[in-house]
Design a protein around this motif. Sequence first.
Motif, PDB file in Angstrom:
ATOM      1  N   VAL A  19     -10.044   9.360   0.755  1.00 16.18           N
ATOM      2  CA  VAL A  19      -8.323   9.335   1.854  1.00 16.18           C
ATOM      3  C   VAL A  19      -8.034  11.132   1.195  1.00 16.18           C
ATOM      4  N   PRO A  20      -7.378  12.023   1.849  1.00 17.42           N
ATOM      5  CA  PRO A  20      -7.237  12.803   1.155  1.00 17.42           C
ATOM      6  C   PRO A  20      -5.600  12.992   0.646  1.00 17.42           C
ATOM      7  N   HIS A  21      -5.214  14.451  -0.180  1.00 10.89           N
ATOM      8  CA  HIS A  21      -3.758  14.211  -0.398  1.00 10.89           C
ATOM      9  C   HIS A  21      -3.402  13.541  -0.703  1.00 10.89           C
ATOM     10  N   HIS A  22      -3.690  12.415  -1.821  1.00 12.02           N
ATOM     11  CA  HIS A  22      -3.227  11.469  -2.596  1.00 12.02           C
ATOM     12  C   HIS A  22      -2.199  11.539  -3.260  1.00 12.02           C
ATOM     13  N   VAL A  23      -0.829  10.839  -3.376  1.00  8.92           N
ATOM     14  CA  VAL A  23       0.299  11.671  -3.511  1.00  8.92           C
ATOM     15  C   VAL A  23       0.504  10.903  -4.076  1.00  8.92           C
ATOM     16  N   VAL A  24       0.859  10.597  -6.141  1.00 10.45           N
ATOM     17  CA  VAL A  24       0.787  10.885  -7.559  1.00 10.45           C
ATOM     18  C   VAL A  24       2.639  10.238  -7.769  1.00 10.45           C
ATOM     19  N   ARG A  25       3.523   8.730  -8.074  1.00 11.68           N
ATOM     20  CA  ARG A  25       4.646   8.787  -8.137  1.00 11.68           C
ATOM     21  C   ARG A  25       4.220   8.438  -9.882  1.00 11.68           C
ATOM     22  N   SER A  82       0.547   5.231  -1.643  1.00 19.36           N
ATOM     23  CA  SER A  82       0.173   6.188  -2.594  1.00 19.36           C
ATOM     24  C   SER A  82       0.056   5.717  -3.818  1.00 19.36           C
ATOM     25  N   VAL A  83      -0.055   6.084  -4.782  1.00 24.85           N
ATOM     26  CA  VAL A  83      -0.009   6.202  -6.435  1.00 24.85           C
ATOM     27  C   VAL A  83       0.866   6.362  -7.251  1.00 24.85           C
ATOM     28  N   TYR A  84       1.206   4.560  -7.829  1.00 22.26           N
ATOM     29  CA  TYR A  84       2.865   4.867  -8.731  1.00 22.26           C
ATOM     30  C   TYR A  84       2.373   4.427 -10.103  1.00 22.26           C
ATOM     31  N   LEU A  85       2.478   5.594 -11.215  1.00 29.37           N
ATOM     32  CA  LEU A  85       2.603   4.941 -12.854  1.00 29.37           C
ATOM     33  C   LEU A  85       3.720   4.123 -13.210  1.00 29.37           C
ATOM     34  N   GLY A  86       3.655   3.349 -13.186  1.00 27.61           N
ATOM     35  CA  GLY A  86       5.301   2.656 -13.932  1.00 27.61           C
ATOM     36  C   GLY A  86       5.188   2.651 -15.330  1.00 27.61           C
ATOM     37  N   ALA A  87       5.933   3.286 -15.126  1.00 29.77           N
ATOM     38  CA  ALA A  87       6.402   3.460 -16.939  1.00 29.77           C
ATOM     39  C   ALA A  87       7.235   2.763 -17.689  1.00 29.77           C
ATOM     40  N   ASP A  88       7.447   1.188 -17.416  1.00 27.51           N
ATOM     41  CA  ASP A  88       8.048   0.437 -17.453  1.00 27.51           C
ATOM     42  C   ASP A  88       8.036  -0.297 -18.963  1.00 27.51           C
ATOM     43  N   PRO A  89       8.906   0.096 -19.645  1.00 25.88           N
ATOM     44  CA  PRO A  89       8.966  -0.272 -21.069  1.00 25.88           C
ATOM     45  C   PRO A  89       8.861  -1.780 -21.184  1.00 25.88           C
ATOM     46  N   ARG A 144       6.150  -3.142 -19.721  1.00 27.98           N
ATOM     47  CA  ARG A 144       4.801  -3.508 -19.213  1.00 27.98           C
ATOM     48  C   ARG A 144       4.332  -2.561 -17.933  1.00 27.98           C
ATOM     49  N   PRO A 145       3.933  -1.575 -18.741  1.00 29.64           N
ATOM     50  CA  PRO A 145       3.157  -0.180 -18.104  1.00 29.64           C
ATOM     51  C   PRO A 145       2.053  -0.462 -16.653  1.00 29.64           C
ATOM     52  N   TYR A 146       2.096   0.115 -15.713  1.00 27.46           N
ATOM     53  CA  TYR A 146       1.345  -0.542 -14.507  1.00 27.46           C
ATOM     54  C   TYR A 146       0.807   0.699 -13.970  1.00 27.46           C
ATOM     55  N   VAL A 147      -0.077   0.274 -13.386  1.00 28.84           N
ATOM     56  CA  VAL A 147      -0.704   1.465 -12.108  1.00 28.84           C
ATOM     57  C   VAL A 147      -0.728   0.398 -10.840  1.00 28.84           C
ATOM     58  N   SER A 148      -0.088   1.070  -9.579  1.00 29.99           N
ATOM     59  CA  SER A 148      -0.608   0.788  -7.976  1.00 29.99           C
ATOM     60  C   SER A 148      -1.385   1.958  -7.676  1.00 29.99           C
ATOM     61  N   ILE A 149      -2.132   1.791  -6.934  1.00 29.09           N
ATOM     62  CA  ILE A 149      -3.317   2.354  -6.190  1.00 29.09           C
ATOM     63  C   ILE A 149      -3.630   1.998  -4.742  1.00 29.09           C
ATOM     64  N   ILE A 164      -8.102  -1.051   0.107  1.00 28.55           N
ATOM     65  CA  ILE A 164      -8.242  -1.856  -0.655  1.00 28.55           C
ATOM     66  C   ILE A 164      -6.130  -1.202  -1.778  1.00 28.55           C
ATOM     67  N   ARG A 165      -6.206  -1.845  -2.454  1.00 28.41           N
ATOM     68  CA  ARG A 165      -4.509  -1.680  -2.945  1.00 28.41           C
ATOM     69  C   ARG A 165      -5.410  -2.423  -4.876  1.00 28.41           C
ATOM     70  N   ARG A 166      -5.588  -1.643  -5.892  1.00 27.19           N
ATOM     71  CA  ARG A 166      -5.718  -1.437  -7.193  1.00 27.19           C
ATOM     72  C   ARG A 166      -4.537  -1.412  -7.860  1.00 27.19           C
ATOM     73  N   TRP A 167      -4.118  -2.248  -8.717  1.00 30.65           N
ATOM     74  CA  TRP A 167      -3.357  -2.643 -10.021  1.00 30.65           C
ATOM     75  C   TRP A 167      -3.755  -2.270 -11.606  1.00 30.65           C
ATOM     76  N   GLU A 168      -3.201  -2.140 -12.182  1.00 32.28           N
ATOM     77  CA  GLU A 168      -3.941  -2.254 -13.460  1.00 32.28           C
ATOM     78  C   GLU A 168      -2.585  -2.275 -14.644  1.00 32.28           C
ATOM     79  N   PHE A 169      -3.110  -3.356 -15.487  1.00 28.78           N
ATOM     80  CA  PHE A 169      -1.166  -3.852 -16.292  1.00 28.78           C
ATOM     81  C   PHE A 169      -1.903  -3.818 -18.053  1.00 28.78           C
ATOM     82  N   MET A 170      -1.057  -3.138 -18.840  1.00 19.48           N
ATOM     83  CA  MET A 170      -1.011  -2.939 -19.537  1.00 19.48           C
ATOM     84  C   MET A 170      -1.185  -4.441 -20.530  1.00 19.48           C
TER      85      MET A 170
END
Length: 588
Positions: free
Chosen positions: A71-77, A206-213, A215-220, A226-232
């Motif tokens: 999928v083109p134009h992946h926007v990351v926030r 979109s893609v979200y880089l969660g700089a949450d003190p 628990r940092p996470y990623v949502s893609i 398909i939805r991906r989450w990554e949790f520290m």
Amino acid sequence: MTTFDTDVVVIGAGPVGLTLANLIGVRGHRATVLEARQELIDYPRGVGLDDESIRTLHTAGLWERVQPFTVPHHVVRLVNGTGQVLATNNPRTQEFGYPRKHGFVQPLVDKELAAGLDRFPATELRFGHQVVGLEDRGDHVVVTAERRDAEGELTDTVTVTARYAVGCEGGSSFTRKWMGVAFEGDSPSTRWVVVDVANDPIGTPSVYLGADPRRPYVSIGLPQGIRRWEFMLHDDEPTELCDDPAFMRSLLRRHVPDPAALQVINQRTFTHHGRVAADFRKGRVFLAGDAAHLMPVWLGQGWNSGIRDATNLAWKLTAVLAGDASDTLLDTYTAERRKHASDMIDVNMAAGTVMKMGRFGGAVRDLAASALNLVPKWKSYFTELRFKPMPRYATGVVVDQATLTPGRARADFKATRRRGGKLPGPLAPFVDSSGELSPVGLQFIQPRVNTADAANVLLDDVTGDWWTLATWGTDPTAYLNDTDLELVRRHRIKLVSFMPETQRAWAERQYADAPAPVTVVGDSTGALKDWFDVRACGLVVLRPDHFVAAACLARQAPRALAALRKAASLATEPAADQAPQPLEGASA
């Protein structure tokens, strides 16, 4: 025992090894891929695909196969713990012919890379082959592999002889250990758990880089719903805790309603690494991809960095295999690729630090981000992905633009002047008016163009996948002597004249009787004119990987070609199996 031979044996059937084998095959040479597993890895890993990698896939003839899984134009926030957007990465440029960022589903893409090998009768992929031995015998290598069946039982020992071997088998690379090179860098102790689910319950692309003190996470958001989450994971949370459904639901509850209803495709834990091998070559053996460098995942550069390795190494191996260059050319692989891989690791590690800041550091970061977003120049630094270091080859198959010295290329002309050096008289006025930057060592642009045979096509479809010498607005043969024309013929250098579209028909008639074929390219978008208009050159030589090897004023062509011959260790004698062919009549 089974014995067979090939040109290049590739160890590991990940995306890098498969891409390398395809690029070798598409240029007419043999490759054998040995993979220890019984099949390709079927769980998702990489999720970000760059325009540079797509350009390589196009060269390999695979982009149309791969495109449906992207999928083109992946926007990351980048967002903080309250959801405030700290920075948005949304590059809209297509200077290399494609959107800058794509999301993709790696297992499906890898399958297409593997299927692509079926096009080449002398190239094959062998599963269940665990490499256990490697010898460099000076003029060839011998690779020994144990063949095992699906139950893990040893069925045969296989010996492969090849001109070269390339280890693409990942971070625990047998090849790298055999080479005995250091694997330098850091492996932070921070662990992450990744979860992929079907039927995306959020539904945003979109893609979200969660700089949450907390628990940092990623949502893609990925292709095919398909939805991906990554949790520290915190230090006091054992990895085994991720096997507890209640714990995983607690991680997801802040992000999605009813986490128990999710259709989980894959769940894994991993640790980020930032390491690079001290050398990518030992004799006839090379490293590429994760075997050469491990990249933190923050900017989605692990997959792409490996593809850059394959792109760089493939054309050099095939040039040597074809007798077009001496083995010395292969020394430039480490010189060109290692520094950029190391720079990418540094940027990714820095991004991870920003993501993992605690409450106090996070508060300072949020204030700084808010201030930077008020300044358009700094805001665009993130929006346009300018913080990502683009590959620039300062040593290797390059010619310095100011001095026409082979094997090195300064990024700009300021250094020459600072050291008391003088630019060649004819060059100085153009540098003063066009700027101090040199394009040598950078990837050339790829706009859409017209020719006599095709309209609105990407430039690579015209120039092809080997050497190109191109001028702006003139006949390139006008600057070439007999020695140059022989080099052009010997190394299949395509001669191209870039023209305003309004001048194309005239140029096609004018160059019809040129001493060598000239392809006239109509600059229908103005992108090529803009490129030359702000650079102090009227002639460029493009490498097979579409990087600028040399740039000069048109009349400097003989000197530039002579320097390039040395930088690329190009052969001057005809290939053993190829007698010189007469130059064909010119064609548009």
